[in-house]
Scaffold this active site. Structure first.
Site, PDB file in Angstrom:
ATOM      1  N   ASP A  53      -5.049  40.151  34.243  1.00 51.61           N
ATOM      2  CA  ASP A  53      -4.572  39.024  33.456  1.00 51.61           C
ATOM      3  C   ASP A  53      -3.130  39.289  33.018  1.00 51.61           C
ATOM      4  O   ASP A  53      -2.631  40.413  33.081  1.00 51.61           O
ATOM      5  CB  ASP A  53      -5.433  38.851  32.197  1.00 51.61           C
ATOM      6  CG  ASP A  53      -6.838  38.332  32.502  1.00 51.61           C
ATOM      7  OD1 ASP A  53      -7.054  37.797  33.600  1.00 51.61           O
ATOM      8  OD2 ASP A  53      -7.717  38.467  31.628  1.00 51.61           O
ATOM      9  N   GLU A 231     -10.800  29.762  24.051  1.00 53.57           N
ATOM     10  CA  GLU A 231     -10.374  28.777  25.048  1.00 53.57           C
ATOM     11  C   GLU A 231     -11.204  27.505  24.909  1.00 53.57           C
ATOM     12  O   GLU A 231     -12.430  27.554  24.869  1.00 53.57           O
ATOM     13  CB  GLU A 231     -10.510  29.360  26.448  1.00 53.57           C
ATOM     14  CG  GLU A 231      -9.502  30.461  26.719  1.00 53.57           C
ATOM     15  CD  GLU A 231      -9.778  31.192  28.008  1.00 53.57           C
ATOM     16  OE1 GLU A 231      -8.857  31.314  28.831  1.00 53.57           O
ATOM     17  OE2 GLU A 231     -10.914  31.647  28.187  1.00 53.57           O
ATOM     18  N   TYR A 330     -14.708  30.421  35.185  1.00 47.58           N
ATOM     19  CA  TYR A 330     -14.136  29.248  34.535  1.00 47.58           C
ATOM     20  C   TYR A 330     -14.475  27.975  35.320  1.00 47.58           C
ATOM     21  O   TYR A 330     -14.499  27.975  36.554  1.00 47.58           O
ATOM     22  CB  TYR A 330     -12.621  29.386  34.440  1.00 47.58           C
ATOM     23  CG  TYR A 330     -12.142  30.369  33.385  1.00 47.58           C
ATOM     24  CD1 TYR A 330     -12.980  31.350  32.866  1.00 47.58           C
ATOM     25  CD2 TYR A 330     -10.838  30.323  32.910  1.00 47.58           C
ATOM     26  CE1 TYR A 330     -12.533  32.239  31.907  1.00 47.58           C
ATOM     27  CE2 TYR A 330     -10.378  31.208  31.950  1.00 47.58           C
ATOM     28  CZ  TYR A 330     -11.231  32.168  31.455  1.00 47.58           C
ATOM     29  OH  TYR A 330     -10.787  33.048  30.504  1.00 47.58           O
TER      30      TYR A 330
END
Length: 546
Positions: A53, A231, A330
């Site tokens: 990331d 998120e 995701y």
């Protein structure tokens, strides 16, 4: 839904793989965003030179479709940096009033969300920066703007003796308000790190994206909550109010705004939406009263991507489509130009980013399998076994590219930047960033340039190669009505009824024997006083579509 139905699950016939690990010059693709204009569907995602990331050398990529996802243009680079620069975590927002498309993303050099300072200087390399790329021609060309100063300044103005440090646009998509007193407003959710805690606020624009400011952080001024928002995705309800869904431990979290995203009400758990703590989405189609949510429904482990539906403004939900019962990450929903519901999601240990589309009449029947049902045929990256009432799941989390064994073996003279991860030891593994290192490999993250990674890791290639590290997450659940003593690969723990034991320290280094067999077989052993089981997770050398 019975076990027989769950076992007979089949993948969608129109599935499209938009990105595959190792294909197209990148060792990893992650973080899909999805949105549509009146005629064009756009999907953005990270193209990573390694697994990590941000902060890391990541390029921002985009694919376009002019036929609602039936066919797609080849990926194009929207932003590519030099040295340690990275651009990632995309979120798309199409303004229906102007046709303008906004591609929000993070820009980093030496600091990401957890390492970022709390200044407002748009040139500071030790800040995580908030950037947006803007297109006037449905994603064909882009110009780039930095929102770091206006967002941080407006957000800091409402804080008491605290300042925003890390901040990034929640990946996926923003929202345009088209009804009510705030019609015309554009909204994009941001995740913030303030005083060591994680919070969420909405960036809003009332001039079609010419200027942006940050609303009040949702958790600011409230008593400490048992869980933090993270998120998130936001959609507009019929009256112009907003519904926000956040990833959460065990279930999605929800909250509502009646002032266009400036402030939000109480945060509650959406009990009908199980969640493994993974970024998902919520969508309100323009032409219908129903709502849709996408999420990973496997408790504790990233698996079981599905779509759920609500017909009462998001108060209750029913699962209507399982996208991938196995390993998944995701997810993001969007209404397509032809009126269907599109979804992109990560699958098979982040090896693929997939796209599927459904007519609304296909998203009506409950399809949630029972807890403990067998693994359906065709599911990827998932194995399950039972031992004396304990159900054990193994899920492929990720695959790390082979690399030199020690820092001294890396060739080249490019500069490196070292981050001491021990400073963040108090942050839970479920919310901390993912870094390409073996379990127990130490507390340092070394940032390397694109050139250094390409020279030392070799060409990007699909599938699994010698020296790659396969990371597996496991979960043991006591499904009985009494306590059990459970032994897992030599470790023992007492589990109460309904209690889980989650392990994130399982891995396998790929050897020549795995390559000869055409697959990696990861086995573990678990036992109770009454039974013993040996679940085996098989990961093909090449993705199943090859």
């Amino acid at each position: 839904m019975g076990e027989r139905e769950a076992t007979c699950w089949e993948p969608a016939p129109g599935r499209v793989v938009l990105a595959e690990r190792g294909v197209g010059g990148y060792r990893q693709y992650r973080i899909p965003a999805l949105a549509a204009t009146a005629t064009t569907t756009l999907c953005a995602f990270d193209g990573r030179h390694d697994f990590d990331d941000l902060p890391a050398p990541i390029d921002l990529l985009l694919r376009r479709s002019s036929d609602s996802g039936a066919t797609w243009e080849e990926p194009k680079v929207v932003r590519r940096g030099t040295g340690h620069e990275g651009f990632g975590d995309p979120s798309l927002l199409a303004d229906p009033a102007t046709g303008r498309v906004f591609l929000f993303h993070s820009a980093t050099e030496r600091a990401g969300f957890f390492e970022s300072g709390d200044g407002e200087d748009p040139a500071d390399p030790m800040l995580q920066h908030a950037d947006v790329s803007v297109s006037e021609d449905e994603g064909r060309t882009w110009r780039h703007e930095r929102l770091t100063a206006p967002l941080r300044h407006s957000g800091n103005a409402v804080l008491d003796c605290e300042r925003i440090a890390g901040m990034f646009a929640a990946a996926g998509a923003g929202c345009a308000i088209t009804a009510g007193p705030h019609a015309g407003r554009l909204v994009q959710v941001y995740v913030l790190r303030i005083g060591g805690r994680i919070d969420v606020a909405c960036a809003v624009s009332d001039d079609h994206g010419r200027s942006w400011r940050l609303g009040r952080p949702i958790g600011h001024g409230r008593e400490a909550a048992p869980v933090e928002l993270n998120e998130s995705s936001v959609c507009m309800l019929a009256d112009g109010s907003l519904l926000l869904h956040s990833r959460g431990p065990g279930h999605r979290l929800e909250t509502r705004s009646r002032d266009g995203g400036e402030t939000f009400g109480p945060v509650t758990a959406a009990r009908d939406l199980p969640d493994s703590g993974t970024n998902g989405s919520v969508l309100a189609p323009a032409a219908g009263p129903e709502l849709y949510a996408s999420h990973t429904a496997g408790p504790d482990l990233r698996r079981g991507a599905q779509i759920s539906r609500s017909d009462d403004r998001g108060h209750t939900w029913s699962a209507v489509r399982v996208l991938e019962p196995g390993s998944a990450g995701y997810t993001r929903l969007a209404e397509l130009p032809d009126g269907r519901i599109g979804v992109v999601y990560e699958a098979d240990g982040y090896q693929e980013i997939r796209f599927e589309a459904y007519a609304r009449e296909e998203l009506v029947d409950p399809r949630r399998p029972p807890r403990g049902a067998p693994v359906p045929a065709g599911a990827t990256g998932w194995a399950r076994a039972s031992a004396g009432g304990v159900v054990v799941d193994l899920v492929l989390r990720s695959i790390l590219p082979a690399r030199p064994a020690s820092p001294h073996e890396w060739s080249g003279t490019e500069p490196v930047h070292v981050i001491d991860l021990s400073e963040f030891a108090g942050i839970g593994a479920a919310v901390f960033k993912e870094v390409g290192r073996a379990p127990g490999a130490g507390d340092l993250q070394v940032l390397r340039t694109r050139a250094a990674l390409d020279r030392n890791l070799g060409p990007a290639r699909p599938g699994i190669g010698a020296g790659d590290l396969v990371l597996v997450h496991g979960r043991a659940w006591n499904g009985t009505g009494h306590p059990l003593r459970v032994t897992w690969d030599g470790r023992s723990r007492d589990l109460e009824p309904g209690e889980c034991w989650v392990r994130r320290d399982l891995s396998h280094r790929v050897g020549t024997g795995d390559l000869s067999a055409g697959r990696v077989r990861f086995a573990t052993e678990i036992a109770t006083a009454a039974a013993r089981a040996r679940p085996v997770l098989e990961v093909p050398r090449a993705p199943r579509g090859r």
